[in-house]
Design a protein around this motif. Structure first.
Motif, mmCIF file in Angstrom:
data_model
loop_
_atom_site.group_PDB
_atom_site.id
_atom_site.type_symbol
_atom_site.label_atom_id
_atom_site.label_comp_id
_atom_site.label_asym_id
_atom_site.label_seq_id
_atom_site.Cartn_x
_atom_site.Cartn_y
_atom_site.Cartn_z
ATOM 1 N N ASP A 160 0.821 -1.189 0.000
ATOM 2 C CA ASP A 160 0.000 0.000 0.000
ATOM 3 C C ASP A 160 0.862 1.250 0.000
ATOM 4 O O ASP A 160 0.512 2.247 -0.608
ATOM 5 C CB ASP A 160 -0.909 -0.004 1.229
ATOM 6 C CG ASP A 160 -1.793 -1.237 1.239
ATOM 7 O OD1 ASP A 160 -2.695 -1.293 0.409
ATOM 8 O OD2 ASP A 160 -1.540 -2.135 2.050
ATOM 9 N N ARG A 179 -7.637 1.511 2.455
ATOM 10 C CA ARG A 179 -8.827 1.681 3.261
ATOM 11 C C ARG A 179 -8.371 1.888 4.698
ATOM 12 O O ARG A 179 -7.319 1.422 5.094
ATOM 13 C CB ARG A 179 -9.729 0.443 3.171
ATOM 14 C CG ARG A 179 -10.373 0.256 1.797
ATOM 15 C CD ARG A 179 -11.198 -1.012 1.780
ATOM 16 N NE ARG A 179 -10.358 -2.188 1.930
ATOM 17 C CZ ARG A 179 -10.780 -3.342 2.436
ATOM 18 N NH1 ARG A 179 -12.001 -3.456 2.896
ATOM 19 N NH2 ARG A 179 -9.966 -4.366 2.528
ATOM 20 N N LEU A 239 -8.427 0.652 7.727
ATOM 21 C CA LEU A 239 -8.651 -0.518 8.561
ATOM 22 C C LEU A 239 -7.508 -0.670 9.550
ATOM 23 O O LEU A 239 -6.367 -0.865 9.137
ATOM 24 C CB LEU A 239 -8.759 -1.788 7.702
ATOM 25 C CG LEU A 239 -9.940 -1.872 6.726
ATOM 26 C CD1 LEU A 239 -9.856 -3.168 5.923
ATOM 27 C CD2 LEU A 239 -11.262 -1.801 7.465
ATOM 28 N N VAL A 268 -4.914 -2.383 11.601
ATOM 29 C CA VAL A 268 -4.334 -3.718 11.498
ATOM 30 C C VAL A 268 -4.154 -4.332 12.881
ATOM 31 O O VAL A 268 -3.730 -3.662 13.825
ATOM 32 C CB VAL A 268 -2.989 -3.649 10.743
ATOM 33 C CG1 VAL A 268 -2.174 -4.918 10.948
ATOM 34 C CG2 VAL A 268 -3.232 -3.423 9.263
ATOM 35 N N SER A 293 -2.816 5.649 5.107
ATOM 36 C CA SER A 293 -3.646 5.438 3.934
ATOM 37 C C SER A 293 -4.216 6.760 3.434
ATOM 38 O O SER A 293 -4.422 6.953 2.235
ATOM 39 C CB SER A 293 -4.776 4.454 4.257
ATOM 40 O OG SER A 293 -5.523 4.897 5.369
ATOM 41 N N GLU A 316 -7.897 -12.170 8.875
ATOM 42 C CA GLU A 316 -7.623 -10.744 8.707
ATOM 43 C C GLU A 316 -6.826 -10.493 7.440
ATOM 44 O O GLU A 316 -7.105 -9.542 6.703
ATOM 45 C CB GLU A 316 -6.868 -10.181 9.909
ATOM 46 C CG GLU A 316 -6.569 -8.694 9.742
ATOM 47 C CD GLU A 316 -5.955 -8.033 10.955
ATOM 48 O OE1 GLU A 316 -5.761 -6.804 10.937
ATOM 49 O OE2 GLU A 316 -5.653 -8.757 11.927
ATOM 50 N N ASN A 337 -7.922 -8.054 4.645
ATOM 51 C CA ASN A 337 -7.122 -6.830 4.654
ATOM 52 C C ASN A 337 -5.685 -7.186 4.286
ATOM 53 O O ASN A 337 -4.849 -7.398 5.159
ATOM 54 C CB ASN A 337 -7.177 -6.185 6.043
ATOM 55 C CG ASN A 337 -6.441 -4.845 6.107
ATOM 56 O OD1 ASN A 337 -6.072 -4.276 5.084
ATOM 57 N ND2 ASN A 337 -6.220 -4.351 7.316
ATOM 58 N N ARG A 350 -3.073 -5.724 3.545
ATOM 59 C CA ARG A 350 -1.958 -4.954 4.097
ATOM 60 C C ARG A 350 -1.490 -5.531 5.434
ATOM 61 O O ARG A 350 -0.397 -5.233 5.897
ATOM 62 C CB ARG A 350 -2.333 -3.488 4.265
ATOM 63 C CG ARG A 350 -3.488 -3.224 5.203
ATOM 64 C CD ARG A 350 -3.683 -1.723 5.390
ATOM 65 N NE ARG A 350 -4.095 -1.097 4.172
ATOM 66 C CZ ARG A 350 -5.267 -0.487 3.994
ATOM 67 N NH1 ARG A 350 -6.147 -0.473 4.981
ATOM 68 N NH2 ARG A 350 -5.568 0.083 2.865
#
Length: 345
Positions: free
Chosen positions: A11, A18, A20, A22, A118, A301, A305, A307
């Protein structure tokens, strides 16, 4: 260092982003927020961790970010927190001083999410993403030299060293040579320009990361002094945490994780003794490891997601021992370049 909590290397290279957080569940489990506790979120970003900490306990949070945009966007959360959240635009390496200034210490916990935001990637004008053409900036704050300045001013050897040591790019010498040749013809001021120059030198196989990923990472780290900031932040957390306070750090690439691992291993190590010198020498451990080794995101996860796939969490609990002297910390950083950075002649 600013982060939207959970933007990994792909990313940071300019992929879709997005907001989110982590490893949120793992962060909360290791931080263990408690009522009346005082916590620092050193990398506020979009506020994912801060929101979760405030929801987990009737506690207070001091959230720090270098980016004025993140601080401005967080004012709504401040208003909704009924006095439990304080935002500070500053470097997280100053978290101990900021906590003292805000009458916030000693701390019950510190969380650091070491990644690029992000939100920053979404804004082409910030210059972090080679997939979105914009000015070659990369500054997380609003001051200091930009990536364009480094590309224009570093000599070839120093430029190659930055790309190799901070980006772990094997083709660093070839890339530096190509950059120096290109800038002699025209200034390199746009992200697309630099990405194209690097792509002429580095050939990526299908399925591999973009050829410019590591070069952009290296310049971003250099511009924002990210590794220096991380080392200083770890020491600041050691000074600011109360006995029993938790330090939780999430990293996204090997350079950062190596620094955190080495710091915590050293701080948790008991003084050594031998039969020749039975009296143990050295400071007492200032941390006790909570997580044995690195904790990684679970498969669910990662599937939801991507990333999170490179994220590693390390956590430790502060002991009653005094903070260690900080003179040894700079040894955690990559070796300096073979010659001084300077303007090209």
């Amino acid at each position: 260092m600013t982060t939207g909590h959970g933007v990994g290397p792909a990313d940071a290279a300019g992929g879709p982003a997005r907001h989110l957080p982590v490893m949120l569940a793992e962060v909360l489990a290791h931080l263990a927020p408690k009522d009346a506790g005082r916590y620092v979120d050193g990398t506020f970003g979009a506020g994912g961790y801060t929101r979760a900490i405030l929801a987990a306990a009737d506690c207070r949070v001091l959230a720090i970010d270098r980016d004025p945009t993140a601080i401005a966007a967080g004012q709504g959360l401040v208003a909704a927190s009924a006095g439990r959240l304080v935002l500070a635009q500053d470097r997280f390496s100053r978290l101990d001083a900021l906590a003292e200034e805000a009458n916030f210490g000693p701390l019950d916990g510190v969380v650091l999410d070491i990644g690029v935001s992000s939100m920053q990637l979404d804004e082409a004008e910030r210059g972090f993403s080679f997939r979105r053409d914009g000015p070659l900036d990369m500054r997380m704050g609003d001051a200091g030299p930009s990536a364009a300045d480094l590309v224009a001013e570093l000599d070839e050897v120093s430029l190659a060293h930055v790309i190799w040591s901070l980006g772990e790019e094997r083709q660093s010498r070839a890339i530096a040579k190509a950059i120096v040749k290109a800038r002699a013809e025209a200034p390199i001021t746009r992200t697309a320009q630099l990405a194209e120059i690097v792509s002429r030198v580095v050939w990526a196989k299908p399925g591999e990361i973009h050829p410019a990923t590591r070069t952009f990472q290296a310049l971003r780290i250099a511009v924002n002094e990210e590794l220096d900031e991380l080392v200083r932040a770890l020491a600041a957390a050691e000074r600011a945490l109360a006995p029993g306070g938790r330090l939780v750090v999430v990293t996204f690439h090997s350079l950062e994780d190596r620094i955190v691992k080495t710091f915590l291993s050293h701080r948790a190590k008991a003084p050594s003794a031998s039969r020749h010198m039975p009296q143990a020498e050295g400071p007492e451990p200032s941390f006790r490891l909570v997580a044995k080794g690195a904790v990684e995101a679970g498969p669910d996860e990662v599937a939801g997601n991507p990333r999170a796939r490179s994220a590693k969490l390390r956590a430790a609990e502060r002991t009653e021992a005094p903070a260690h002297p900080g003179g040894d910390l700079m040894g955690l950083l990559p070796a300096p370049p073979p010659q001084r950075h300077g303007r090209r002649r």
